[in-house]
Structures are given as C-alpha cells and as structure tokens.
Design an enzyme around this catalytic site. Sequence first.
Site, PDB file in Angstrom:
ATOM      1  CE  LYS A 274     -38.165  -2.433   4.056  1.00 36.46           C
ATOM      2  NZ  LYS A 274     -39.339  -3.140   4.401  1.00 36.46           N
TER       3      LYS A 274
ATOM      4  CB  THR B 152     -32.439   5.426 -11.209  1.00 38.37           C
ATOM      5  OG1 THR B 152     -31.914   4.558 -10.208  1.00 38.37           O
ATOM      6  CG2 THR B 152     -31.282   6.026 -11.994  1.00 38.37           C
TER       7      THR B 152
ATOM      8  N   GLY C 174     -30.863   2.032  -8.160  1.00 38.63           N
ATOM      9  CA  GLY C 174     -31.292   3.013  -7.159  1.00 38.63           C
ATOM     10  C   GLY C 174     -31.955   2.265  -6.029  1.00 38.63           C
ATOM     11  CG  HIS C 175     -30.510  -0.452  -3.890  1.00 40.21           C
ATOM     12  ND1 HIS C 175     -29.356  -1.157  -3.729  1.00 40.21           N
ATOM     13  CD2 HIS C 175     -31.166  -1.036  -4.913  1.00 40.21           C
ATOM     14  CE1 HIS C 175     -29.320  -2.137  -4.613  1.00 40.21           C
ATOM     15  NE2 HIS C 175     -30.408  -2.080  -5.348  1.00 40.21           N
ATOM     16  CB  THR C 176     -35.837   3.670  -1.977  1.00 44.56           C
ATOM     17  OG1 THR C 176     -35.701   4.065  -3.341  1.00 44.56           O
ATOM     18  CG2 THR C 176     -36.474   4.780  -1.180  1.00 44.56           C
TER      19      THR C 176
ATOM     20  CG  ASP D 128     -36.916  -1.051  -9.941  1.00 45.56           C
ATOM     21  OD1 ASP D 128     -35.894  -0.487  -9.541  1.00 45.56           O
ATOM     22  OD2 ASP D 128     -37.369  -0.925 -11.093  1.00 45.56           O
ATOM     23  CD  GLU D 129     -35.915  -7.585  -8.409  1.00 47.80           C
ATOM     24  OE1 GLU D 129     -35.099  -6.736  -7.984  1.00 47.80           O
ATOM     25  OE2 GLU D 129     -35.752  -8.201  -9.466  1.00 47.80           O
TER      26      GLU D 129
ATOM     27  CB  THR E  99     -28.604  -3.885 -17.300  1.00 44.71           C
ATOM     28  OG1 THR E  99     -27.661  -2.835 -17.134  1.00 44.71           O
ATOM     29  CG2 THR E  99     -28.257  -5.068 -16.402  1.00 44.71           C
TER      30      THR E  99
ATOM     31  CD  GLN F 181     -28.736  -2.985 -12.695  1.00 43.99           C
ATOM     32  OE1 GLN F 181     -27.780  -3.717 -12.730  1.00 43.99           O
ATOM     33  NE2 GLN F 181     -28.646  -1.737 -12.338  1.00 43.99           N
TER      34      GLN F 181
ATOM     35  CE  LYS G  60     -31.523  -5.797  -6.678  1.00 41.55           C
ATOM     36  NZ  LYS G  60     -32.710  -5.405  -7.447  1.00 41.55           N
TER      37      LYS G  60
END
Length: 425
Positions: A20, A300, A42-44, A15-16, A240, A225, A18
């Site tokens: 974006k 996610t 999950g990439h936003t 969640d860094e 993970t 991740q 990435k």
Amino acid sequence: MNGVNTVVVGAQWGDEGKGKVIDFLTEDANVVVRCQGGDNAGHTVEVDGERFVVHLIPSGILRPEKQCVLGNGMVIDPTSLVREIKGLTARGIAPKGRLFISEAAHLVLPYHRQMDEQLESLRGKGKLGTTGRGVGPAYVDKANRTGLRVHDLLEPKELRHKLEERIEEKNRLLSFLGGKPVDSEEVVRSCCEAAEFLREMIVNTAIWLSEAIREGKDMLFESAQGTFLDIDFGTYPYVTSSNTTAGGAVTGTGVPPHRIDRVIGCLKAYTTRVGAGPMPVESAELSDLLHRNGREFGATTGRARRCGWFDGVMSRYACLINGFDELAITNLDGLDTLATIPVCVAYEWRGRRLSHPPTAAEHWQECVPIYKEYPGWLRPTSGVRRFGDLPDLAKRYLDALSELTGSPVGLISVGAGREQTFLVE
Ligand code: IMP
C-alpha cells in the site's frame, strides 16, 4: 524525473502494509523493483474500492504508466507468474510491455513446493510455519548451485534436459523423505508453456536498471517480508530464506549501494507475525480485538496473524540495520477503540534490561516486554485524510513510536484504500 532511488523495507515480521505504501509512493516514481523473495509475499491494494492482491509482481503495476522489475534476488515460480499476469490482464491491467524479469532470478519449481511441504511436516513440533510456496528449498538450490534460473526458460531443449535431470534426483530425495514425486513430463510441459508466455519480458535487469538510472528515472525498491524475517538479522531459524533488509535491494538488483538515496521503514502501529517464532509482545487481547474486526488474516495463506503491541526494541534495531530516513506507519485505525495502548520500550531478560533484541531465538523467546502505557484516542481515524485532522492523542502516540525507533514519521495510513494514506505535514 529526479533520479531519486528509494528502498521500502518492512520493519517488523512482514505484512506491514508495504504494498500500500509502495502504491502511494509510486505516484511519483517511474519504476518499481522487487528485490527478493517469491510468491510467499502478498501485497493487498485497494483501488476505487476494488481489491487487488499481488504476490510476485510489484503493486506498482496497478498504475498504468509505471514500469516494474522482478530482480535477480527473487525466486520465481513461472506458472504462478503467468497466472498473476493473466489475472491482472483479465481485470484490465496489462503488465506486458511494462514488466521486466531478471534472467538471473531463480526458478521455483513444483519439486520445491513438495520439498517445502515435506520438510515442514517432518519438523513436527518445530515447524517454521512456512507459506508452503517452495521459497526456502529454491534458495537452498541457489546456494547449493543446483538451481535453474529464468534464463534457462529461453532454451527449451536444454531446459527439458536440465529439468529431467533435476527431477530424477529430487524425486529420489522426495521418496526418501516420504513425499510425493513430481511428474516430470507435466513439469516440462508447464515450464515450456510459461517460457513462451514470459519470453519477451526476460532481460538482464541489472543492465536495464543502470540505463534507467542514467536516464534519471525515479525508482522504488520493494523489499518483501520484513526485517525480522531476514535470514541474517531475523529471528533465525524462524525466518525466510533471503535478505529482506535494505542491503537486499542492492544484491537483489545489481544497483550500486551509493545509488540508493533514501530508505523508508514500514511499520504497523502495532505488531503482527505469521508462522512460528518468538514474539514477546504477543497479546491475546489485541489478537481477539483485531480478528473480531475482520483484520489480520494473511494475504497469501489466509492464516490468522498473531498480534501484539508495538515493539520499540525491534523497531530500534530495524532502524539500526536499515538506516531509515523516515517511517511509514500503517493500520493506525486498528487501535481506535482502545482506552489505553501499551508500547514495549525495552525487554527484561535474565534480570537485565535490553534495548536491543538478543541474537538467539531461544533467548528472544525468554524476553519479557517492559511496557509504557499511552492513552488511546477513542475516535475513528479511518475517515481522516490529513495529518492535521488526527486526534491529538493519536499524534502523541505516533511521536512515541518515532522517538523509540529513532526516525521521523513521514507517512500515515488509516485503512486499505489509496485515499486513506497521507503525508505528515
Ligand atoms: P517462507 O518464506 O515461506 O519460507 O516462510 C518462512 C517464514 O516467513 C514463515 O514464518 C512465514 O509465515 C513468513 N513469511 C514469508 N513470507 C511472508 C510475508 O510476505 N508476510 C509475512 N510473513 C511471511
């Protein structure tokens, strides 16, 4: 096309930002490749105020002329992938013709999800806090040599036979563990349906990528991740089930190591983590502040992320493992309202000062951060579009992170929008 191949790695617990950063770098790339993981990621990305969340497909797909690859190191739920492709198509983004799926990637099937859920509930207090997407059990089958792979989708008759065989065995195991068996007919039907939809996108991506290298295409390798969720280098067992570090870009795609030209480490200006496991820098004060501002809820699972101060010990170790050529620092704007910002420069553990984290999670849990405080800039940065316009104290803070990590900062992000990302001049 300059034939430059770049790997983007998360340097914390995922969640860094990435997705974006990749989206920004994709402007100059031809191909974006996912190397490992599944739809636990999950990439936003926000494009023209519209919010897109992708789980399996690289965020590069949002730019119409780019090609995207799902590498052999991934575990792919075919039904989720079809849903994601259809969802993007409905919003005017057409992955077909630009998306290539590795024949050798493993399948995540409904019994993997059931198993994930069941095993988590049996762990009781020792829960890992998985995303429940069946990723761990799918990698177990891969290592156990009992997995089904994407190429199995191409032979419907054999697929039915293999699925029925596996499901019979998995259902016995699920019943034994107190879980719900899966409906074999339903799984076969949904897999065959997904297979027909995906058929034309399935290729040997190692050969496809070597051809792309020969043509001099610029490629971005996206590790999902983060470094500390890596199965070898993370806070095991709170990790993970794949190699999320730079090496995973090689084994997860079939691209030779000497073809990787640079590695970019992606970090938040602070630290977050979803799920259980040690996190010495965790801070209730920062969690409250960020959650109150509507930040740090998982893309996610929607879970509230645990938040803490920047951890220089972790970032130093991440740099050591991944060999970052430069850093991309995101979410700087999250710290805009703080008068002082603590940064962890070392750990204290059993009377010793550590500059690298211990290997055992139990020892990591005992570490006490040693902080150095930096003055906050107390000015909104989300409107900044050029590095030169950042407040001096924000620049000073970024210098400190760079010094601690041992790598120069190349990119900054101050918000979710594409325009809120800029290079360090
Ligand atoms: P799994 O990957 O679903 O098995 O979950 C294992 C651990 O990794 C849990 O702590 C998850 O919260 C974490 N995790 C998995 N994927 C991501 C991600 O994309 N971002 C952040 N944490 C993740």
